[in-house]
Every structure is written in C-alpha cells, then in structure tokens.
Design an enzyme around this catalytic site. Structure first.
Site, short mmCIF file in Angstrom:
data_model
loop_
_atom_site.label_atom_id
_atom_site.label_comp_id
_atom_site.label_asym_id
_atom_site.label_seq_id
_atom_site.Cartn_x
_atom_site.Cartn_y
_atom_site.Cartn_z
N GLU A 44 0.83 -1.21 0.00
CA GLU A 44 0.00 0.00 0.00
C GLU A 44 0.87 1.27 0.00
OE1 GLU A 44 -3.53 1.81 2.93
OE2 GLU A 44 -2.22 0.20 3.64
N LYS A 111 -9.31 2.18 -2.61
CA LYS A 111 -9.60 1.65 -1.27
C LYS A 111 -10.97 2.10 -0.81
CE LYS A 111 -7.29 1.44 3.29
NZ LYS A 111 -6.09 1.90 4.01
N TYR A 117 -8.66 5.98 13.06
CA TYR A 117 -8.55 5.69 14.49
C TYR A 117 -7.09 5.38 14.79
CZ TYR A 117 -8.50 0.96 12.63
OH TYR A 117 -8.18 -0.17 11.89
N CYS A 147 -5.57 -3.10 2.57
CA CYS A 147 -5.47 -2.99 4.03
C CYS A 147 -6.81 -3.01 4.76
CB CYS A 147 -4.65 -1.77 4.41
SG CYS A 147 -3.87 -1.90 6.04
N SER A 174 0.58 -1.98 7.27
CA SER A 174 -0.02 -2.28 8.57
C SER A 174 1.03 -2.17 9.66
CB SER A 174 -0.62 -3.70 8.55
OG SER A 174 -1.15 -4.06 9.80
N GLY A 313 23.15 8.25 27.07
CA GLY A 313 23.60 8.55 28.42
C GLY A 313 23.52 7.30 29.28
N SER A 315 23.63 5.65 32.68
CA SER A 315 23.51 5.97 34.10
C SER A 315 23.92 4.81 35.00
CB SER A 315 22.06 6.34 34.41
OG SER A 315 21.22 5.21 34.25
N GLY A 317 21.81 2.31 35.02
CA GLY A 317 20.49 1.73 35.23
C GLY A 317 20.05 0.87 34.06
N THR A 420 16.26 7.66 27.07
CA THR A 420 16.15 6.30 27.61
C THR A 420 14.92 6.06 28.48
OG1 THR A 420 17.49 6.84 29.56
CG2 THR A 420 18.67 6.11 27.59
N GLU A 425 7.49 5.59 33.15
CA GLU A 425 7.94 6.90 33.59
C GLU A 425 7.26 8.02 32.80
OE1 GLU A 425 12.46 5.40 34.80
OE2 GLU A 425 12.10 6.50 32.93
N LYS A 535 4.21 17.35 29.45
CA LYS A 535 5.56 16.82 29.26
C LYS A 535 5.62 15.92 28.03
CE LYS A 535 7.44 16.68 33.97
NZ LYS A 535 8.09 15.81 34.97
#
Length: 564
Positions: A44, A111, A117, A147, A174, A313, A315, A317, A420, A425, A535
């Site tokens: 497509e 199509k 959505y 599709c 898809s 970066g 850390s 972690g 990261t 979070e 944010k």
C-alpha cells in the site's frame, strides 16, 4: 490444474522519496521476473511511503507519484504487478492500487474503507472508493483489496468471492504492535472460511517515525491455513506457487464493467520455470519480536534522517543499558557513544555497571562528572534557593546539566541523542523536561518498565551483555541521597497494570480498583498521568510497540479539567 507463481514484495520504502521508492519497486519487479513470478504485489502507498501525511496536500508531490507509476509500468512486460500509489481524480485523492501488465496500467482499484482511528488519519486526505476489480489470469480469477478493506465486515472481499474470485490479494501498510501478526492471521482465517477464498497478504516493512512495519507477509488457503510466510522485520520477496482451483463466476472480457465490477484479462501464467521450495518463516516470540521492532525502528529512524551515529547517556540503570544494547544491535558498536555523567549521588555500583556494560558492548564510554557544574549552578541560584531544603528543583538541575552536555556533544559530533525513559515513567511524568527527556528519539517511550526487564533478560540469554547487578538492583534516578523509584511511585509490577488499564484501555478508576488495586493508589496514578500530558507533548517521538502509544494513538488536550 494450473499454477500461478505469486511474489509478495516486502519492501522498505521511505516517505517522500519517490525516486528511491520507484527504484525499489522496479528492482522488486525485476527480481520477481527472475524468479519466474506471474504476479508481484507491492504494498500500500509504496510509491509515496506510508503514511505520507500532509505531503498529500502538495500538488507536486501527487504529480510526482503519478509519474512514477507510469515509469514503473514500463517495467512490467512479462509480469503482472499490483502497486500501491495515490490517485488524483476529479479533484479527489484515493488510496489506490494499480493493476499493471504489458507495460501499461490496466485498471485502478480505490480503497473502500479508510481508517480514522489510532495512528490512522486517512479521511483527512482520501475519498472512499467503490466497485471491485478482478484480474483474470488463465484459470485464476483474483480480487484486489487494500489494508482496511479486509478488516471491515462490509469490505469488498465478499463481493470478490461472490463474483468468482478464488484468491484475494490484499496490499498493506499495517503498523506493528505486540500481537498484531496473530491478529492478522486470525482475521484472514476468518475471512477465508466465511467466503471460501484464499488470501495473499503483502505488508510493508521498516521504520517511519514512531511506526514500525513488521512485514510478516503471508498467503492463506481457502481454509485459513497459512501456506507461505515471509520473515518479520526484514525485506524479502516471498515466492509461492499457487495451484488454481477455478470457481464459478461471471463471464469475463477485458475491461468489462457491470454494476461496479471490473474484470481485466491478463497474460496467462508461465508454466515453464524452475521449482521452488515452499517457505513458511517461523514467528518470533514476544520478547524477540518487540526487541526486533525496536532495533529496526532505531536503525531506520537514524538512517532515513541522515544520522550514522548515536549517543546514549549511561547511568548504570536498566533503561539506559537496554537502550544501548538496542542501539548497538541497530547500527553497530563503533557508531554508539556512551556518556556517563556521575554526580555526588551516583553510586559506585552505577559507575562500575556503566563501565562494564560499555566494555561488554564494545562501545566508547566518555565520562564527564557534573558535581562541579551542579555546585556552580546552585551558587548562581542561591538567592532564589536560599533557606529551602533541596528538592525536585535540585534533582531536575542535575538531569538538565546532563541533557545540556549530551546535546552539546550531539551538535559537535553529529550523533543523535537517544533518550532512555520508559513508558511507565513517561506515563506518570517521572522524567525531566530538557533533561533525561532530551534527544531525537525516545527508544523505550512505549515500553513499560516490566517489559524493559523482560527484554533485558531475553537479550542476555545469548550472551550476558547487561551486568546482572544492573538488572537485579532496585531502580533509582540517583538524584538525591538513597533515592529509589518506589519513593515516588508504586512498585512497577503494580504500576504497569494500572497504567495499561487507564492509558491503553481507557478504564475508569473505579473499574480498575475493582480489579483488586488500592483505590487511593489508582487515583494517585491517574492524576499523575493526567498532569503529565504537557511533558509528553514535548517529548521526542518514540517507537510504537503496544496497542496504544502516546502521541499518534492517544491525543488528549493539555488544558483539561476533566478528572475521572
């Protein structure tokens, strides 16, 4: 019984690169010819790339796409091609498929069902098509759909089958999310059984901004059984010999149209060619599938935007460790720079973990301590901060100093910063604007923390890359003395199911609590999610792997007083 050789071209186009995409399509057609294919199906909107978004509002873009189609048509002598493109007709745009043979466009299918959505916004640009198109190749009568036509119960697949088609070729762009491949197989099996018709499902592959297309093209027989399947997350030309079982249908003639039905006579199949072995690629389990999606998403985002190198970066972690692994697997260790920015709160465990990870990955590690810079900024702000106990301001300052350094290195070296932060979070705002959120791509933005752990353990199965201490230790931002994530958040094995219910499923607080979660905890988490919308609006794009990602999938107003 005759045989038709099908080729499904699982290609990786680039949005807007019409010349490059045209060359890719022409190369696929040539490859299919070399393999003795009678029909090659191209995904497509392959000429424009998907989704082209507001490029569709540019008249010259549409014209370039249509010129490309006729260039492609000149390469179809000896083969029939189905190619996705944008058709402009009577001041309307259509998401279309061209049926091409003998060097010319025979007919265009438009199509019918335009998704609007989740990540899709096709009604902004396109008009719904009507009518069905059937191609007649010897004993084979096949239909063409695009599709979403397949996902709608009222789609044209039923009319194709009723008109005598024994095969429906569905071209797709898809996007991937966890479990999507199984959803497609289940859908096609249901349609096949409903209409006793086979399906050839060709899908694009590659990364496009937040989206990843996984390919996984396949062919199903009329009983819903998969008889051929391409690999996931890789370009491939899937070749399959289809034994034709004719069905009763209307009489046919070239370009005959009756009540919206268009039937096109095509060159008969070639019965003289070398034998091929059937291919059914194995399906990936969840962890390797998600990991492969992230690797492809990172590689293509960098490559398609002109970046060869990245910065992570480190850390010490788990989030930064997994991001670094993905980056290395995407572009190679020589193209990834790790940057460690220890502060007075950084533990020796974190420092040694980052060093060991960089050594295991074979990447360069640059260490730039930030304690002195942090002290200097505190002195500059002393008139404002004087008398207050250290808190979130001081924590954010450290994150922003790190972000400042990463972006300076990025500017100087041309490396893209890969942020990261994970989905857990990002959901609750446990991230610092202009700090750890800085970067060009948020690799784990749609990966919940519990999935981060699963992916990390899976990545270590082949070889222990991520040091065990990084995986096993309690997570901490290390921006304050003895800080742990659980100081501010519920444990992730509680937080993630709440977030999935609230963010992805739009379930109310009371309903979530009824599932066995503490009402106060659910209410607090929901409030954090709602307050963090500003944010997320400023965060880099992130690779979609869940059913509902932030950004394209979930669009809420920042200014919003509704509280559930």
């Amino acid at each position: 019984m005759s045989t038709v050789r099908l080729a499904l071209a699982q290609v990786n186009p680039i949005v807007g690169d019409i010349d490059g995409n045209t060359n890719l399509i022409v190369s696929s057609i040539a490859h299919a010819k070399d393999e003795g294919a009678d029909i090659v199906a191209i995904p497509e909107l392959a000429i424009t790339g998907y989704p082209p978004e507001d490029l569709l509002l540019k008249h010259d873009f549409i014209q370039a796409n249509e010129r490309a189609l006729y260039k492609i048509a000149t390469q179809t002598h000896g083969i029939t091609a189905i190619v996705g493109f944008v058709e402009s007709h009577e001041n309307h745009l259509y998401n279309a498929a061209a049926l091409i043979a003998d060097g010319e466009v025979k007919v265009v299918y438009r199509k019918h069902h335009l998704p609007n959505y989740g990540v899709f916004d096709e009604r902004r640009y396109f008009v719904e098509g009507a009518g069905i198109v059937l191609g007649k190749m010897g004993d084979l009568l096949f239909g063409i759909t695009i599709c979403e036509d397949l996902w709608s119960d009222a789609g044209p697949h039923a009319a194709c089958a009723a008109s005598g088609a024994s095969l429906i070729i569905n071209i797709n762009a898809s996007p991937y999310h966890m479990g999507k491949s199984r959803d497609r197989h289940d859908l096609v099996a249901r349609r096949a059984l409903e209409h006793r018709v086979a399906f050839a499902y060709v899908n694009t592959v590659g990364g496009q901004d937040e989206l990843v297309f996984d390919g996984a093209s396949f062919i199903s027989d009329a009983s819903g059984i998969v008889v051929a399947r391409a690999g996931q997350f890789t370009e491939e030309l899937l070749i399959h010999d289809w034994e034709v079982t004719p069905r009763t249908g209307p009489s046919t003639s070239t370009h005959a149209a009756t009540e919206g039905l268009m039937i096109v006579d095509l060159p008969k199949p070639n019965q003289s060619r070398r034998e091929i072995q059937p291919r059914i690629a194995s399906e990936l389990d969840e962890e390797p599938e998600v990991y492969a999606a992230l690797v492809l998403g990172v590689r293509d985002y960098l490559r398609k935007n002109g970046f060869e190198q990245a910065l992570v970066g480190l850390s010490g972690g788990i989030d930064s460790a997994l991001t670094a692994c993905i980056a290395v697997d995407a572009i190679g260790p020589g193209n990834v720079l790790g940057v460690s920015n220890p502060s007075e709160y950084t533990s020796n465990r974190s420092l040694s973990g980052a060093e060991q990870l960089a050594k295991n990955l074979g990447i360069e590690l640059l260490t730039i301590p930030i304690a002195d810079t942090f002290d200097l900024v505190l002195k500059l702000l002393d008139p404002l901060l004087q008398g207050d106990e250290p808190g979130i301001t001081e924590q954010n300052l450290q994150a922003r100093i790190r972000g400042l350094l990463w972006m300076a290195i990025s500017n100087k070296t041309g490396r893209m910063v890969l942020s990261t932060g994970n989905k857990s979070e990002m959901s609750v705002g446990y991230a610092t604007l202009y700090g750890d959120m800085a970067g060009g791509l948020a690799v784990l933005k749609d990966v919940p923390k519990t999935l981060v752990y699963r992916l990390s353990r899976w990545r270590n199965l082949a070889r222990a890359i991520i040091p065990p201490d990084i995986i096993d230790r309690p997570p901490s931002a290390e921006l304050a003395p003895d800080q742990l994530d659980t100081d501010s958040l519920p444990p992730y094995d509680i937080l993630d199911p709440i977030l999935e219910a609230y963010v992805e499923d739009d379930i109310s607080i009371d309903e979530i609590s009824a599932r066995g979660f503490d009402l106060h905890t659910v209410t607090r988490v929901a409030g954090m999610v709602d307050r963090a919308e500003y944010k997320r609006r400023q965060a880099p794009p992130g690779i979609k792997v869940t059913d509902r990602a932030f950004g394209r999938d979930r669009r809420l107003p920042i200014t919003n007083r509704f509280r559930p």
